[in-house]
Design an enzyme around this catalytic site. Sequence first.
Site, PDB file in Angstrom:
ATOM      1  N   ASP A 159       0.418   4.750   6.505  1.00 41.62           N
ATOM      2  CA  ASP A 159       0.934   4.124   5.292  1.00 41.62           C
ATOM      3  C   ASP A 159       2.257   4.787   4.933  1.00 41.62           C
ATOM      4  O   ASP A 159       2.573   5.870   5.432  1.00 41.62           O
ATOM      5  CB  ASP A 159      -0.071   4.258   4.144  1.00 41.62           C
ATOM      6  N   ASP A 160       3.013   4.123   4.072  1.00 43.57           N
ATOM      7  CA  ASP A 160       4.284   4.699   3.642  1.00 43.57           C
ATOM      8  C   ASP A 160       4.072   5.822   2.637  1.00 43.57           C
ATOM      9  O   ASP A 160       4.746   6.843   2.674  1.00 43.57           O
ATOM     10  CB  ASP A 160       5.217   3.623   3.063  1.00 43.57           C
ATOM     11  N   ASP A 215      -0.269   7.459  -3.203  1.00 49.99           N
ATOM     12  CA  ASP A 215       0.141   7.703  -4.582  1.00 49.99           C
ATOM     13  C   ASP A 215      -1.039   8.253  -5.382  1.00 49.99           C
ATOM     14  O   ASP A 215      -1.226   9.461  -5.473  1.00 49.99           O
ATOM     15  CB  ASP A 215       0.671   6.391  -5.165  1.00 49.99           C
TER      16      ASP A 215
END
Length: 165
Positions: free
Chosen positions: A98-99, A102
């Site tokens: 994933d980027d 969060d």
Amino acid sequence: MSLPEKAFPVSWDQFHRDARALAWRLADNGQEWRAMVCITRGGLVPAAIVSRELNIRMIETVCIASYHDYDTQGQMKVLKSISPEIAKSGGEGVLIVDDLTDTGKTAAEVRAMLPKAHFAAVYAKPKGRPLVDTFVTEVSQDTWIYFPWDLGFTYQEPIAKGTRG
């Protein structure tokens, strides 16, 4: 649209370097990956880079929507799950990409699907960091990362208020 106080804009060049750095860290791991699962949509770009660098050909997606109005995380909704072939054996030998992790909510959802997989993200925030095995850069929880696919060329206000050029 004004930028949040802690904005972290990422250029295409920087993102490419960071995704390659993620691939280097994963290569140092010595693991042979039987497949990659990228979390869409943010994981698509780093997955392309990491899969090239590590020569991973079997690429699957898991589609989870959590940001419904760009900057507010809402209810998790699985739009597309992982194929049974990839999910077998709990995801052993599978690399999740994933980027960003969060709050960790999306990561937790995917971890539940593939508990034995290795989770890698380019960027991590403190709340999501415990769910990631490998990452490149940690940013504070109150930092908003602007990815290159979300940006256009515009004027940026100086950090010091009241100054222009």
